[in-house]
Design a protein around this motif. Structure first.
Motif, mmCIF file in Angstrom:
data_model
loop_
_atom_site.group_PDB
_atom_site.id
_atom_site.type_symbol
_atom_site.label_atom_id
_atom_site.label_comp_id
_atom_site.label_asym_id
_atom_site.label_seq_id
_atom_site.Cartn_x
_atom_site.Cartn_y
_atom_site.Cartn_z
ATOM 1 N N LYS A 21 0.809 -1.218 0.000
ATOM 2 C CA LYS A 21 0.000 0.000 0.000
ATOM 3 C C LYS A 21 0.848 1.276 0.000
ATOM 4 O O LYS A 21 0.299 2.372 -0.033
ATOM 5 C CB LYS A 21 -0.918 0.013 1.225
ATOM 6 C CG LYS A 21 -1.832 -1.198 1.318
ATOM 7 C CD LYS A 21 -2.591 -1.200 2.625
ATOM 8 C CE LYS A 21 -3.418 -2.479 2.752
ATOM 9 N NZ LYS A 21 -4.128 -2.532 4.051
ATOM 10 N N LEU A 22 2.166 1.133 0.042
ATOM 11 C CA LEU A 22 3.033 2.295 0.182
ATOM 12 C C LEU A 22 3.604 2.727 -1.161
ATOM 13 O O LEU A 22 3.638 1.953 -2.128
ATOM 14 C CB LEU A 22 4.183 1.982 1.145
ATOM 15 C CG LEU A 22 3.786 1.601 2.582
ATOM 16 C CD1 LEU A 22 5.022 1.265 3.394
ATOM 17 C CD2 LEU A 22 3.014 2.732 3.249
ATOM 18 N N THR A 23 4.062 3.970 -1.202
ATOM 19 C CA THR A 23 4.742 4.469 -2.398
ATOM 20 C C THR A 23 6.164 3.931 -2.444
ATOM 21 O O THR A 23 6.650 3.326 -1.484
ATOM 22 C CB THR A 23 4.773 6.006 -2.374
ATOM 23 O OG1 THR A 23 5.505 6.437 -1.213
ATOM 24 C CG2 THR A 23 3.365 6.572 -2.328
ATOM 25 N N LEU A 24 6.856 4.176 -3.583
ATOM 26 C CA LEU A 24 8.209 3.636 -3.768
ATOM 27 C C LEU A 24 9.171 4.182 -2.722
ATOM 28 O O LEU A 24 10.013 3.447 -2.192
ATOM 29 C CB LEU A 24 8.703 3.984 -5.180
ATOM 30 C CG LEU A 24 10.078 3.412 -5.556
ATOM 31 C CD1 LEU A 24 10.058 1.893 -5.494
ATOM 32 C CD2 LEU A 24 10.491 3.891 -6.944
ATOM 33 N N LEU A 25 9.057 5.460 -2.417
ATOM 34 C CA LEU A 25 9.946 6.070 -1.419
ATOM 35 C C LEU A 25 9.741 5.436 -0.047
ATOM 36 O O LEU A 25 10.701 5.104 0.656
ATOM 37 C CB LEU A 25 9.694 7.577 -1.356
ATOM 38 C CG LEU A 25 10.568 8.368 -0.362
ATOM 39 C CD1 LEU A 25 12.034 8.250 -0.743
ATOM 40 C CD2 LEU A 25 10.133 9.821 -0.302
ATOM 41 N N LEU A 26 8.455 5.260 0.325
ATOM 42 C CA LEU A 26 8.167 4.670 1.633
ATOM 43 C C LEU A 26 8.541 3.191 1.689
ATOM 44 O O LEU A 26 8.908 2.677 2.747
ATOM 45 C CB LEU A 26 6.682 4.845 1.964
ATOM 46 C CG LEU A 26 6.234 6.276 2.281
ATOM 47 C CD1 LEU A 26 4.736 6.342 2.493
ATOM 48 C CD2 LEU A 26 6.971 6.805 3.508
ATOM 49 N N VAL A 27 8.456 2.504 0.540
ATOM 50 C CA VAL A 27 8.866 1.093 0.497
ATOM 51 C C VAL A 27 10.362 0.969 0.778
ATOM 52 O O VAL A 27 10.802 0.084 1.529
ATOM 53 C CB VAL A 27 8.500 0.453 -0.863
ATOM 54 C CG1 VAL A 27 9.224 -0.873 -1.046
ATOM 55 C CG2 VAL A 27 7.001 0.249 -0.965
ATOM 56 N N ASN A 28 11.161 1.855 0.199
ATOM 57 C CA ASN A 28 12.602 1.843 0.469
ATOM 58 C C ASN A 28 12.875 2.107 1.952
ATOM 59 O O ASN A 28 13.753 1.476 2.555
ATOM 60 C CB ASN A 28 13.307 2.898 -0.386
ATOM 61 C CG ASN A 28 13.307 2.533 -1.848
ATOM 62 O OD1 ASN A 28 13.347 1.349 -2.203
ATOM 63 N ND2 ASN A 28 13.249 3.526 -2.727
#
Length: 222
Positions: A179-186
């Motif tokens: 459910k997270l964006t790419l930045l938050l996934v990192n």
């Protein structure tokens, strides 16, 4: 499949096959003692030697040779199961009270039976700490008796609760990934790596604490 499915002993064909993960060490560990000593072997020998010295100091002047062997074996077994549970999709036996109580209760019970049969006066003396006022002695006997009776429970719950807490935290954070964006996934991956390092440290610390407390409980009955 739900959040707690990884803690279910019978997820495969309605049979408790997950408990077999606790026996994998018997297949992995023995060959290292027959090969030319490797770095891993030398590291493990150093760990065992250090534990042997520490446990000898804690046990004091004990005439029984090799009395530290049971506690080193206990440490090794718990450590192996704790680390095994850090791998994905592998059942963690030490996160269940069925295993931790099986380790703690017979050990504590054998210490108590040995102490009360062989050192009865010494065990009675432990119920009243030195310097206790006479008026407080009945209360101290009750408090010391209760604290003695809950020892196997605290040993078992401490180990299983620490294992469950870390695994649940990592699972909850991992489930938020899609459910997270790419930045938050990192950012989440970095947090998960840090948590994994923390869980590795907790695995070592909890197995050491379990073994050391068992040594201290055995010292009190001598």
């Amino acid at each position: 499949m739900n959040l707690f499915s990884s803690f279910d002993p019978s997820t495969n064909f309605n049979l408790p096959l997950n408990w077999l993960s606790s026996l994998l060490g018997f297949l992995i560990i023995p060959p290292m003692f027959w090969f030319i000593p490797s770095r891993a072997n030398m590291l493990w020998i150093n760990i065992i030697s250090t534990l042997n010295k520490e446990f000898k100091v804690l046990l004091g002047t004990n005439k029984n040779q090799g009395s530290t062997l049971i506690f080193i074996s206990l440490f090794s077994f718990i450590l192996f199961n704790n680390f095994l549970g850090l791998f994905p999709y592998i059942f963690t036996g030490t996160s269940h009270l069925a295993m931790t109580l099986t380790l703690a209760l017979p050990l504590w019970l054998s210490f108590m039976i040995y102490g009360w049969v062989n050192n009865t006066i010494h065990m009675f003396a432990h119920l009243v700490p030195q310097g206790t006022p006479p008026i407080l002695m009945p209360f101290m006997v009750c408090i010391e008796t209760i604290s003695n009776l809950i020892r196997p429970g605290t040993l078992a719950v401490r180990l299983s609760a620490n294992m469950i807490a870390g695994h649940l935290l990592m699972t909850l954070l991992g489930n938020t990934g899609p459910k997270l964006t790419l930045l938050l996934v990192n950012f989440l991956i970095i947090i998960q790596i840090l948590l994994l390092i923390l869980e590795s440290a907790v695995s070592i610390i909890q197995s050491y604490v379990f073994a050391v407390l068992s040594v201290l409980y055995s010292k009190e009955v001598n």
